[in-house]
Design a protein around this motif. Structure first.
Motif, PDB file in Angstrom:
ATOM      1  N   SER A 209       0.836  -1.189   0.000  1.00 48.76           N
ATOM      2  CA  SER A 209       0.000   0.000   0.000  1.00 48.76           C
ATOM      3  C   SER A 209       0.878   1.249   0.000  1.00 48.76           C
ATOM      4  CB  SER A 209      -0.902  -0.001   1.243  1.00 48.76           C
ATOM      5  OG  SER A 209      -1.508   1.260   1.462  1.00 48.76           O
ATOM      6  N   THR A 210       0.393   2.310  -0.625  1.00 48.22           N
ATOM      7  CA  THR A 210       1.067   3.606  -0.580  1.00 48.22           C
ATOM      8  C   THR A 210       0.125   4.637   0.024  1.00 48.22           C
ATOM      9  OG1 THR A 210       2.441   3.137  -2.515  1.00 48.22           O
ATOM     10  CG2 THR A 210       2.124   5.456  -1.936  1.00 48.22           C
ATOM     11  N   HIS A 211       0.462   5.098   1.215  1.00 50.97           N
ATOM     12  CA  HIS A 211      -0.291   6.156   1.883  1.00 50.97           C
ATOM     13  C   HIS A 211      -1.795   5.879   1.909  1.00 50.97           C
ATOM     14  CE1 HIS A 211       3.011   9.501   1.504  1.00 50.97           C
ATOM     15  NE2 HIS A 211       3.466   8.374   2.019  1.00 50.97           N
ATOM     16  N   GLY A 212      -2.131   4.649   2.331  1.00 47.84           N
ATOM     17  CA  GLY A 212      -3.537   4.321   2.533  1.00 47.84           C
ATOM     18  C   GLY A 212      -4.261   3.748   1.343  1.00 47.84           C
ATOM     19  N   SER A 213      -3.537   3.454   0.245  1.00 44.13           N
ATOM     20  CA  SER A 213      -4.222   2.899  -0.928  1.00 44.13           C
ATOM     21  C   SER A 213      -4.724   1.479  -0.678  1.00 44.13           C
ATOM     22  CB  SER A 213      -3.293   2.904  -2.139  1.00 44.13           C
ATOM     23  OG  SER A 213      -2.188   2.031  -1.948  1.00 44.13           O
ATOM     24  N   GLY A 214      -4.094   0.777   0.264  1.00 43.73           N
ATOM     25  CA  GLY A 214      -4.526  -0.558   0.644  1.00 43.73           C
ATOM     26  C   GLY A 214      -4.843  -0.612   2.126  1.00 43.73           C
ATOM     27  N   LYS A 215      -5.539  -1.655   2.536  1.00 36.22           N
ATOM     28  CA  LYS A 215      -5.939  -1.794   3.930  1.00 36.22           C
ATOM     29  C   LYS A 215      -5.425  -3.119   4.496  1.00 36.22           C
ATOM     30  CE  LYS A 215      -8.383   1.965   3.426  1.00 36.22           C
ATOM     31  NZ  LYS A 215      -7.895   3.245   3.995  1.00 36.22           N
ATOM     32  N   GLY A 216      -5.271  -3.169   5.811  1.00 38.32           N
ATOM     33  CA  GLY A 216      -4.887  -4.410   6.466  1.00 38.32           C
ATOM     34  C   GLY A 216      -3.919  -4.189   7.608  1.00 38.32           C
ATOM     35  N   GLU A 217      -3.760  -5.217   8.439  1.00 40.44           N
ATOM     36  CA  GLU A 217      -2.887  -5.120   9.614  1.00 40.44           C
ATOM     37  C   GLU A 217      -1.448  -4.828   9.221  1.00 40.44           C
ATOM     38  OE1 GLU A 217      -3.153  -8.557  12.062  1.00 40.44           O
ATOM     39  OE2 GLU A 217      -5.280  -8.302  12.514  1.00 40.44           O
ATOM     40  N   ASP A 218      -0.971  -5.462   8.155  1.00 41.51           N
ATOM     41  CA  ASP A 218       0.418  -5.253   7.741  1.00 41.51           C
ATOM     42  C   ASP A 218       0.649  -3.836   7.246  1.00 41.51           C
ATOM     43  OD1 ASP A 218       1.143  -7.808   8.413  1.00 41.51           O
ATOM     44  OD2 ASP A 218       0.879  -8.628   6.394  1.00 41.51           O
ATOM     45  N   VAL A 219      -0.371  -3.263   6.588  1.00 45.51           N
ATOM     46  CA  VAL A 219      -0.273  -1.872   6.159  1.00 45.51           C
ATOM     47  C   VAL A 219      -0.189  -0.955   7.366  1.00 45.51           C
ATOM     48  CG1 VAL A 219      -1.465   0.016   4.971  1.00 45.51           C
ATOM     49  CG2 VAL A 219      -1.483  -2.293   3.985  1.00 45.51           C
ATOM     50  N   ASP A 220      -1.072  -1.198   8.335  1.00 45.22           N
ATOM     51  CA  ASP A 220      -1.080  -0.385   9.557  1.00 45.22           C
ATOM     52  C   ASP A 220       0.262  -0.471  10.276  1.00 45.22           C
ATOM     53  OD1 ASP A 220      -3.720   0.209   9.013  1.00 45.22           O
ATOM     54  OD2 ASP A 220      -4.540  -1.287  10.400  1.00 45.22           O
ATOM     55  N   LYS A 221       0.825  -1.680  10.314  1.00 50.14           N
ATOM     56  CA  LYS A 221       2.103  -1.868  11.006  1.00 50.14           C
ATOM     57  C   LYS A 221       3.197  -1.019  10.379  1.00 50.14           C
ATOM     58  CE  LYS A 221       4.781  -5.618  10.468  1.00 50.14           C
ATOM     59  NZ  LYS A 221       5.415  -6.962  10.643  1.00 50.14           N
ATOM     60  N   MET A 222       3.286  -1.023   9.059  1.00 50.69           N
ATOM     61  CA  MET A 222       4.350  -0.267   8.402  1.00 50.69           C
ATOM     62  C   MET A 222       4.116   1.234   8.498  1.00 50.69           C
ATOM     63  SD  MET A 222       6.327  -2.657   7.730  1.00 50.69           S
ATOM     64  CE  MET A 222       7.644  -1.901   6.768  1.00 50.69           C
ATOM     65  N   ARG A 223       2.858   1.658   8.406  1.00 47.43           N
ATOM     66  CA  ARG A 223       2.565   3.082   8.552  1.00 47.43           C
ATOM     67  C   ARG A 223       2.912   3.564   9.961  1.00 47.43           C
ATOM     68  NH1 ARG A 223      -2.716   3.040   8.245  1.00 47.43           N
ATOM     69  NH2 ARG A 223      -2.706   2.955   5.976  1.00 47.43           N
ATOM     70  N   ASN A 224       2.488   2.791  10.960  1.00 49.06           N
ATOM     71  CA  ASN A 224       2.773   3.173  12.349  1.00 49.06           C
ATOM     72  C   ASN A 224       4.265   3.156  12.639  1.00 49.06           C
ATOM     73  OD1 ASN A 224       0.012   3.363  12.759  1.00 49.06           O
ATOM     74  ND2 ASN A 224      -0.181   1.335  13.688  1.00 49.06           N
ATOM     75  N   ALA A 225       4.969   2.144  12.106  1.00 49.97           N
ATOM     76  CA  ALA A 225       6.414   2.058  12.326  1.00 49.97           C
ATOM     77  C   ALA A 225       7.118   3.257  11.706  1.00 49.97           C
ATOM     78  CB  ALA A 225       6.956   0.755  11.740  1.00 49.97           C
ATOM     79  N   ALA A 226       6.690   3.665  10.525  1.00 49.81           N
ATOM     80  CA  ALA A 226       7.299   4.830   9.872  1.00 49.81           C
ATOM     81  C   ALA A 226       7.069   6.092  10.698  1.00 49.81           C
ATOM     82  CB  ALA A 226       6.721   5.000   8.468  1.00 49.81           C
ATOM     83  N   GLN A 227       5.878   6.238  11.246  1.00 48.67           N
ATOM     84  CA  GLN A 227       5.585   7.402  12.090  1.00 48.67           C
ATOM     85  C   GLN A 227       6.473   7.413  13.328  1.00 48.67           C
ATOM     86  OE1 GLN A 227       1.377   7.027  12.824  1.00 48.67           O
ATOM     87  NE2 GLN A 227       0.785   7.941  10.863  1.00 48.67           N
ATOM     88  N   LYS A 228       6.606   6.257  13.967  1.00 53.97           N
ATOM     89  CA  LYS A 228       7.461   6.162  15.154  1.00 53.97           C
ATOM     90  C   LYS A 228       8.922   6.438  14.802  1.00 53.97           C
ATOM     91  CE  LYS A 228       4.611   2.827  17.736  1.00 53.97           C
ATOM     92  NZ  LYS A 228       4.568   1.459  18.330  1.00 53.97           N
ATOM     93  N   ALA A 229       9.359   5.946  13.642  1.00 52.91           N
ATOM     94  CA  ALA A 229      10.751   6.158  13.224  1.00 52.91           C
ATOM     95  C   ALA A 229      11.014   7.634  12.962  1.00 52.91           C
ATOM     96  CB  ALA A 229      11.061   5.320  11.985  1.00 52.91           C
ATOM     97  N   ARG A 230      10.062   8.325  12.349  1.00 53.26           N
ATOM     98  CA  ARG A 230      10.235   9.767  12.114  1.00 53.26           C
ATOM     99  C   ARG A 230      10.354  10.529  13.428  1.00 53.26           C
ATOM    100  NH1 ARG A 230       6.680   8.917   7.671  1.00 53.26           N
ATOM    101  NH2 ARG A 230       4.868   9.298   8.986  1.00 53.26           N
ATOM    102  N   ALA A 231       9.588  10.095  14.427  1.00 55.10           N
ATOM    103  CA  ALA A 231       9.659  10.750  15.736  1.00 55.10           C
ATOM    104  C   ALA A 231      10.987  10.478  16.429  1.00 55.10           C
ATOM    105  CB  ALA A 231       8.501  10.287  16.615  1.00 55.10           C
ATOM    106  N   LYS A 232      11.505   9.268  16.260  1.00 54.01           N
ATOM    107  CA  LYS A 232      12.754   8.893  16.925  1.00 54.01           C
ATOM    108  C   LYS A 232      13.970   9.449  16.212  1.00 54.01           C
ATOM    109  CE  LYS A 232      15.186   4.972  18.979  1.00 54.01           C
ATOM    110  NZ  LYS A 232      15.110   3.521  19.307  1.00 54.01           N
ATOM    111  N   TYR A 233      13.901   9.518  14.885  1.00 55.82           N
ATOM    112  CA  TYR A 233      15.031   9.997  14.085  1.00 55.82           C
ATOM    113  C   TYR A 233      14.579  11.201  13.256  1.00 55.82           C
ATOM    114  CZ  TYR A 233      16.207   5.102  15.092  1.00 55.82           C
ATOM    115  OH  TYR A 233      16.411   3.893  15.697  1.00 55.82           O
ATOM    116  N   PRO A 234      14.375  12.352  13.882  1.00 53.59           N
ATOM    117  CA  PRO A 234      13.807  13.509  13.169  1.00 53.59           C
ATOM    118  C   PRO A 234      14.679  14.037  12.040  1.00 53.59           C
ATOM    119  CG  PRO A 234      14.578  14.136  15.363  1.00 53.59           C
ATOM    120  CD  PRO A 234      14.621  12.639  15.309  1.00 53.59           C
ATOM    121  N   ASP A 235      15.973  13.749  12.058  1.00 51.78           N
ATOM    122  CA  ASP A 235      16.868  14.236  11.009  1.00 51.78           C
ATOM    123  C   ASP A 235      17.016  13.252   9.849  1.00 51.78           C
ATOM    124  OD1 ASP A 235      17.350  16.547  12.497  1.00 51.78           O
ATOM    125  OD2 ASP A 235      19.021  15.615  13.571  1.00 51.78           O
TER     126      ASP A 235
END
Length: 330
Positions: A209-235
């Protein structure tokens, strides 16, 4: 872009010692002879000295100058036993048990790194991945703030401009189904590894999926992980979830996610699980004409790497350089 000359130049300024746990193996001996001739990396071969020298002579490899350490007559064995008992005291390790464990080259070699006798270790020419990773987890352990050991493959392909194209992929070899938080760790370590090879990390958390084009647990996992990574590594430039075509093709990125700063030119790829990662790097290697270096183990307090049991001497040589170079970046 990356070339082994960069890593060698770094090692010439600060030569390292690397342990080879399978000292009698002909592939290890050939790689060791090349390293000894270059004088930027000092091999330590584990095993019986007479057997190792005979094996080298039989194969025609000059390993004069190599340090050979035999667990059966190691002068600091008592000190090593004491340290191992202390490390494993919660598991009830006794001196007798420790001596038996240390008769195994994989544990003995790992303890040489733990004691500072060597800077790094390369094994797996005859051992399984588990038999290389397990001693490292038990003795060297993960870096502070890390909960897992992960892995990264560096893939290199010559381009028409004459510069090598270099990308990083993780985790393709260790963690079967990483959690969101584990994916964050994997992204951070893979990005550090990419920098060692001259890559300015642009990190894509991959999905179907790209930015919500698909649905599912695995999509949610990667989206959430990316959000957490951006918060942890802001640069660190990070985006996800992204399909692979959106991650690498500027044309597709303009259509699917035109607002993304990473899409279209990502070079550090984080896979949702080991299935996708292993398949992905092998497709790049076999059909994309990339040379694959790895798995490079990440997250440990000292560099320990695993060879494929089907490796050749050239691969041993390359992985030895990579492993030792990591010692400057732990």
């Amino acid at each position: 872009m990356f070339g082994f000359g960069q890593l060698i130049d770094t090692l010439k300024k600060s030569p390292k010692k690397i342990v080879f746990t399978e000292g009698e193996d002909s592939r290890i001996l050939e790689a060791a002879s090349r390293l000894l001739a270059s004088n930027f990396l000092h091999p330590i071969l584990i095993g019986n000295e007479e057997k190792i020298m005979d094996a080298a002579e039989e194969c025609g490899f000059n390993i004069r100058g190599a340090e050979i350490i035999d667990p059966e007559n190691y002068e600091k064995m008592d000190e090593m036993v004491e340290m191992l008992c202390e490390i494993r005291k919660k598991k009830g390790m006794t001196p007798e048990m420790a001596r038996e464990v240390l008769s195994q080259a994989n544990y003995f070699g790992t303890m040489l790194v733990k004691m500072g006798v060597a800077d790094s270790l390369l094994g797996g020419a005859t051992y399984s991945t588990a038999d290389t990773v397990r001693p490292a987890l038990q003795l060297i352990k993960t870096k502070p703030g890390h909960s897992i050991v992960s892995s990264c493959f560096i893939l290199v392909r010559p381009s028409a401009t004459g510069e090598n194209e270099v990308i990083a992929m993780g985790d393709c070899a260790i963690n079967i189904k990483p959690t969101e938080d584990e994916l964050v760790e994997i992204a951070g370590e893979a990005s550090k590894c990419a920098r060692i090879f001259g890559v300015d990390p642009q990190v894509a958390f991959l999905s179907y999926s790209t930015h919500g084009s698909g649905k599912g647990e695995d999509v949610d996992k990667m989206r959430n992980a990316a959000q957490k990574a951006r918060a942890k590594y802001p640069d660190l430039p990070i985006d996800g979830e992204l399909q692979f075509d959106a991650a690498v093709s500027p044309r597709v990125a303009r259509t699917k996610c035109p607002e993304s700063e990473v899409a279209g030119h990502a070079n550090t790829f984080i896979f949702p699980d080991i299935n996708a990662g292993n398949i992905g790097y092998k497709i790049a290697q076999r059909m994309g004409n990339f040379e694959a270096y790895g798995p490079i183990l990440l997250g440990l307090n000292a560099p320990v790497n695993d060879l494929s049991r089907g490796c050749n001497a050239s691969e041993v040589y390359s992985m030895a350089i990579i492993t030792a170079a990591l010692a400057n970046n732990i």
